[in-house]
Design a protein around this motif. Sequence first.
Motif, mmCIF file in Angstrom:
data_model
loop_
_atom_site.group_PDB
_atom_site.id
_atom_site.type_symbol
_atom_site.label_atom_id
_atom_site.label_comp_id
_atom_site.label_asym_id
_atom_site.label_seq_id
_atom_site.Cartn_x
_atom_site.Cartn_y
_atom_site.Cartn_z
ATOM 1 N N UNK A 245 52.238 36.535 31.533
ATOM 2 C CA UNK A 245 52.428 37.353 30.323
ATOM 3 C C UNK A 245 51.613 36.886 29.117
ATOM 4 N N UNK A 246 50.695 35.927 29.283
ATOM 5 C CA UNK A 246 49.929 35.477 28.113
ATOM 6 C C UNK A 246 48.696 36.357 27.897
ATOM 7 N N UNK A 247 47.955 36.077 26.810
ATOM 8 C CA UNK A 247 46.722 36.805 26.511
ATOM 9 C C UNK A 247 45.507 36.199 27.210
ATOM 10 N N UNK A 248 45.641 34.946 27.667
ATOM 11 C CA UNK A 248 44.491 34.225 28.202
ATOM 12 C C UNK A 248 44.018 34.789 29.540
ATOM 13 N N UNK A 249 44.946 35.069 30.467
ATOM 14 C CA UNK A 249 44.531 35.507 31.792
ATOM 15 C C UNK A 249 43.804 36.857 31.768
ATOM 16 N N UNK A 250 44.288 37.878 31.042
ATOM 17 C CA UNK A 250 43.472 39.097 30.938
ATOM 18 C C UNK A 250 42.081 38.813 30.383
ATOM 19 N N UNK A 251 41.998 37.861 29.443
ATOM 20 C CA UNK A 251 40.690 37.475 28.914
ATOM 21 C C UNK A 251 39.803 36.861 29.975
ATOM 22 N N UNK A 252 40.362 35.982 30.799
ATOM 23 C CA UNK A 252 39.586 35.364 31.877
ATOM 24 C C UNK A 252 39.136 36.407 32.904
ATOM 25 N N UNK A 253 40.009 37.350 33.232
ATOM 26 C CA UNK A 253 39.639 38.389 34.198
ATOM 27 C C UNK A 253 38.552 39.305 33.637
ATOM 28 N N UNK A 254 38.671 39.654 32.358
ATOM 29 C CA UNK A 254 37.608 40.427 31.703
ATOM 30 C C UNK A 254 36.309 39.639 31.716
ATOM 31 N N UNK A 255 36.428 38.336 31.482
ATOM 32 C CA UNK A 255 35.250 37.476 31.544
ATOM 33 C C UNK A 255 34.624 37.429 32.921
ATOM 34 N N UNK A 256 35.436 37.489 33.964
ATOM 35 C CA UNK A 256 34.901 37.494 35.327
ATOM 36 C C UNK A 256 34.110 38.776 35.589
ATOM 37 N N UNK A 257 34.591 39.905 35.075
ATOM 38 C CA UNK A 257 33.808 41.146 35.172
ATOM 39 C C UNK A 257 32.466 40.962 34.480
ATOM 40 N N UNK A 258 32.505 40.335 33.297
ATOM 41 C CA UNK A 258 31.277 40.105 32.541
ATOM 42 C C UNK A 258 30.307 39.211 33.304
ATOM 43 N N UNK A 301 43.011 34.099 43.111
ATOM 44 C CA UNK A 301 41.670 34.124 43.707
ATOM 45 C C UNK A 301 41.216 35.534 44.082
ATOM 46 N N UNK A 302 42.135 36.330 44.634
ATOM 47 C CA UNK A 302 41.786 37.706 44.995
ATOM 48 C C UNK A 302 41.465 38.516 43.742
ATOM 49 N N UNK A 306 37.880 40.420 43.069
ATOM 50 C CA UNK A 306 37.754 41.866 42.822
ATOM 51 C C UNK A 306 37.050 42.124 41.494
ATOM 52 N N UNK A 307 37.409 41.359 40.460
ATOM 53 C CA UNK A 307 36.779 41.556 39.158
ATOM 54 C C UNK A 307 35.291 41.213 39.199
ATOM 55 N N UNK A 308 34.927 40.160 39.931
ATOM 56 C CA UNK A 308 33.510 39.806 40.061
ATOM 57 C C UNK A 308 32.748 40.908 40.787
ATOM 58 N N UNK A 309 33.358 41.473 41.830
ATOM 59 C CA UNK A 309 32.728 42.570 42.581
ATOM 60 C C UNK A 309 32.492 43.778 41.678
#
Length: 399
Positions: A245-258, A301-302, A306-309
């Motif tokens: 529920x934190x703000x950090x993980x969505x940020x990391x996932x968005x960063x992985x897309x980037x 990890x999954x 997916x975000x990197x893909x």
Amino acid sequence: MPAGLWSRGMFATLGAQFLSAFGDNALLFAALALVRKESYPAWSGPLLQAFFVGAYILLAPFVGVFADARPKGRVMLYANTIKFVGALGMCLHANPFLGYALVGAGAAANSPAKYGILGELVAPEQLVKANSLLEASTIAAILLGAIAGGTLTDWSIEGALTAITGCYAASAFSAILVPRIQQRGIPAINYSIVSNVKFFALQTHSLLKSPNARLAVVGTSLFWGAGAALRFLVIAWVPVALKVTNNSLPGFLTGMVAAGIVVGAALAARFVRLQYVHRALPAGILIGVGVCLLPLVTTLPFAFTVMAFVGICSGFFVVPLDALLQREGKGGVGGGSAIAIQNLFENLGMLVLVSGYAAAVFLGAPVNGIAVGVGVFIALSMATLTLTRRKSARGHVAH
């Protein structure tokens, strides 16, 4: 003679863009946390985006002409100063929606300048590579900005907003170092609103008569519209699928897309030439396939895979289309005006898809159901674009 791919002007442009995009992407997390803290309704998150996008749409008839009539480095300076004022207002507890709209106005002015100047800094054969560098700079900023925005916001909303304001100030300073390249034969700016709107409509009609320009505008509009909805989707999806529920993980996932987009942009620069731009289009279909996989994700990890893909497919898809539009625009309505037209359609796409996302949330649709809907929409729309391009190419050859 253009200065070249590794000139001081190119480095200054990349630096200014990195800092500006870093601030934009960190600001989303801080602004969403701010409106939650100030007890705005749950639907206010997409409304923030609507204020930002609305500024783009309203200013579209004017910013391209302004960017073409002024040295683009100066335009970047003015634009980032406007962003600074908007972020500073949010720091000082002004209305967050108006502050975010002001940042959107700065972004609207900055976009045609940052892309339009590439054609002035490099030779035409270097344009895809220059776009790849700019996209890599932008996406690196998205990666780091999203991570920093989420992390800083968990620590302190006020601290995050202060750091973001500083980024905009640094971006404005970097823009001072961009060479003042004044194009010849550009008419003086007409400040009549009616005249500018009419002229913009004529430019839009002229640009979209080109099949290549239509392809680029439609493709990038679909891409950024879907991307805007996906960002809100990820923020809502993480607590449901990953129980965080934190703000950090969505940020990391968005960063992985980037990070994936950086890789995809590099692959596009290596394997796609403008005369073979159709090679990039199937990657758009794969973006939708990746989003459709979200309901199957239950582990970190999954999720990162997916975000990197999705990111790699995104970079491979969008970079050649941006370069194609710049080439078409430079030979027709002007580089800055072409980007402003593109921005109008992209932001209309963002407004429509973010509104659709907000409506789905309002109606109580489950997050995984929304994810599948977004993914299917992306895949089908990109498949339609790919097939239309192939039919058009066949008809041209037959003719």
